[in-house]
Design an enzyme around this catalytic site. Sequence first.
Site, PDB file in Angstrom:
ATOM      1  N   HIS A 149      46.848  41.284  39.910  1.00  0.00           N
ATOM      2  CA  HIS A 149      46.502  42.689  39.674  1.00  0.00           C
ATOM      3  C   HIS A 149      45.700  43.279  40.836  1.00  0.00           C
ATOM      4  O   HIS A 149      45.132  44.351  40.700  1.00  0.00           O
ATOM      5  CB  HIS A 149      45.667  42.840  38.394  1.00  0.00           C
ATOM      6  CG  HIS A 149      46.407  42.596  37.118  1.00  0.00           C
ATOM      7  ND1 HIS A 149      46.988  41.395  36.803  1.00  0.00           N
ATOM      8  CD2 HIS A 149      46.654  43.408  36.062  1.00  0.00           C
ATOM      9  CE1 HIS A 149      47.548  41.473  35.616  1.00  0.00           C
ATOM     10  NE2 HIS A 149      47.368  42.692  35.147  1.00  0.00           N
ATOM     11  N   GLU A 209      60.253  45.816  35.725  1.00  0.00           N
ATOM     12  CA  GLU A 209      60.036  46.630  36.927  1.00  0.00           C
ATOM     13  C   GLU A 209      61.325  46.844  37.709  1.00  0.00           C
ATOM     14  O   GLU A 209      61.528  47.908  38.301  1.00  0.00           O
ATOM     15  CB  GLU A 209      58.966  45.985  37.816  1.00  0.00           C
ATOM     16  CG  GLU A 209      57.554  46.116  37.276  1.00  0.00           C
ATOM     17  CD  GLU A 209      57.245  45.181  36.131  1.00  0.00           C
ATOM     18  OE1 GLU A 209      58.018  44.236  35.900  1.00  0.00           O
ATOM     19  OE2 GLU A 209      56.225  45.386  35.447  1.00  0.00           O
TER      20      GLU A 209
END
Lengths: 357, 326
Positions: free
Chosen positions: B129, B60
């Site tokens: 998540h 990321e």
Amino acid sequence: MSIAASFEIEYLQYLDESGTLLGEDAPAFARDVRALVDAYKLMCFTRVFDGKAIALQRTGKLGTYASCLGMEATYVAIGSALTEDDVFAPFYRDYGAQFQRGVKPREVLLYWGGDERGNDFSGPAHDFAWCVPIATQCLHAAGAALAFKIRKEPRVALATVGDGGTSKGDFYAAINAGGAFALPLVVVVVNNQYAISIPRAQQTAAKTLAQKGIAAGIESVQVDGNDLVAMHVALDHAIKRARHGHGASLIEAVTYRLSDHTTADDARRYRSEDEVTAAWEREPIKRLRAYLQGMNAWTDAEEKDWLAECARRVDAEIDAYLETRAPPVTAMFDHTYAELPLDLERQRADALATAKG
Amino acid sequence: MPQINLIEGITLALAHEMARDPAVVVLGEDVGVNGGVFRATVGLQQKFGAERVIDTPLDEAMIAGLAVGLAAQGMRPVAEAQFEGFMYPMIDQIASHAARMRTRTRGRLTCPAVFRAPWGGGIHAPEHHSEAIEALFTNIAGLRVVIASSPGRAYGLLLAAIRDPDPVIFFEPKRIYRQYKEDVADDGEALPLDVCFVLRDGWDVTLVTWGAQVKETLEAADALAAEGIRAEVIDVATLKPLDFDTIHESVKKTHRCVIVHEAPYTGGFGGEIAARLAEHALYDLHAPVERVAGYDVPMPLYKLEMNYLPNVARIVAAAKRALAAG
């Protein structure tokens, strides 16, 4: 057992510590007297600037400043290897490269003097500004290289990073992207042996920093970063490869930070005088001068005149810096967004009213 | 006019902007061949090619840093984090570079990038998540922070985010990705990034929310209406810069305000809205401001996630407390 893959890291050096040209395979650049003298003069100019900038900080006229003492060959070689269209993503002591790209010494001083206008410099408008957080600039160069690849432009992005910076994920991410996307990217590790106080040996157990490029699958080489000729050859090769679509490269330039990390540091706390004295024997300016003088390409009189000229030029830049008025208080607001949101308009008015008293 | 859900609104906006502007590129993990783990980028690589819909290595920080470099060199990157919980490694690039690129170069370089991510809890997902991390970004000067909460607003706000000349954090409430469909014309009309949306008119109490909580808050307004209480519901949509005036106008009318968000209570963006009400609307209020938020605990795994998230009962109770006071 069989070998799945094997690698080696080449070390490139042409001019030894004494300024003697090594080996039989010297590149043509080693005989290009005009180019060598130009580079030498820039190295001297950078060092004169550096000394005067430190003196400015010591006399309270400049904020914390990061010196480039001892790294002049690496940076000057980078500056002369790039074209104006290429993109340079420096960290924060890359002046020798940036001066060649049009950045003015007064702009370096403005930045360290606490004024963002130093980042709005006279170098190519697409070049990145100084990057303080360590290694993040490598990804900006990779992103720039990705843009060139998408738009099919024959341009190269070059990032510099320190030896400490090679421990950061962003460095690995950038060279990994360079390999995975075959980007027109060159990353130069300026291994000056110290990340503030942490010596190179404590940064990683890897034998070279260049070999980190092997993990990214890109061409990687270790170079004597105090040897202008070797740096020129390595950069010329890496940039040509990148420009012609052959992908990314890593160059580890082995040099030594002869100064403190910044003017806020005292390197005597963590390294010996003997070590520094030995490092001065390997410094880049002395060896190139010896080489040029051995070819009768540079005289003592030229040396004296040029150093005096450097001092005059740098002093004029310092005067320009010292004469630059502080930006108006509104400057901190005006470029936060393309259009100032309502909240910031109110805060701007408040700051302006407070400044007026 | 096609009937689409929220995530199809995202896909439609991406396709529209990629067709309109060759500088727009999409990058992230699995966004290309796979079309994204939620299918937000489905079909884009077939249509626009692998050079503009870029499957990246799994990092990321790399995605964010590449986006900064692309944006500074004339591209309009739309970078995807697969889940908001994976954005933490992006924050250095976003805060240290994207947010301040323009100001630290006095406008010489800019960063017109969008960092988009599915956001929030409630889909029985694994750990990390299901986070609501918008307040981490609202305190970073130089960013816009946007959360879409309907198919039409997803389309219009994402168009605006991509066209915006500055970096935008764009959150998509994954719990309501497929909640319902509505008519959305692919007309390229962007929505403004500096206004709140009044979703329901009322005069008894103002309910302020964003993201997936728009669903519960509208349901709470229905429940209150059944008891004769008319709640005004505001979707803040763009948290930064905040359109406080719309909230203030509503509170001038209702004199009562409940702020609902699923991020943790302490330091949540509801605190900013409450503080502004205290600064600018204290004499308009007839009752203390109420906040219904996530608890100050790490997001629990999914067995308890619906106990963590604000629900209709808590919102209704807070509204009734506000109505009972003063």
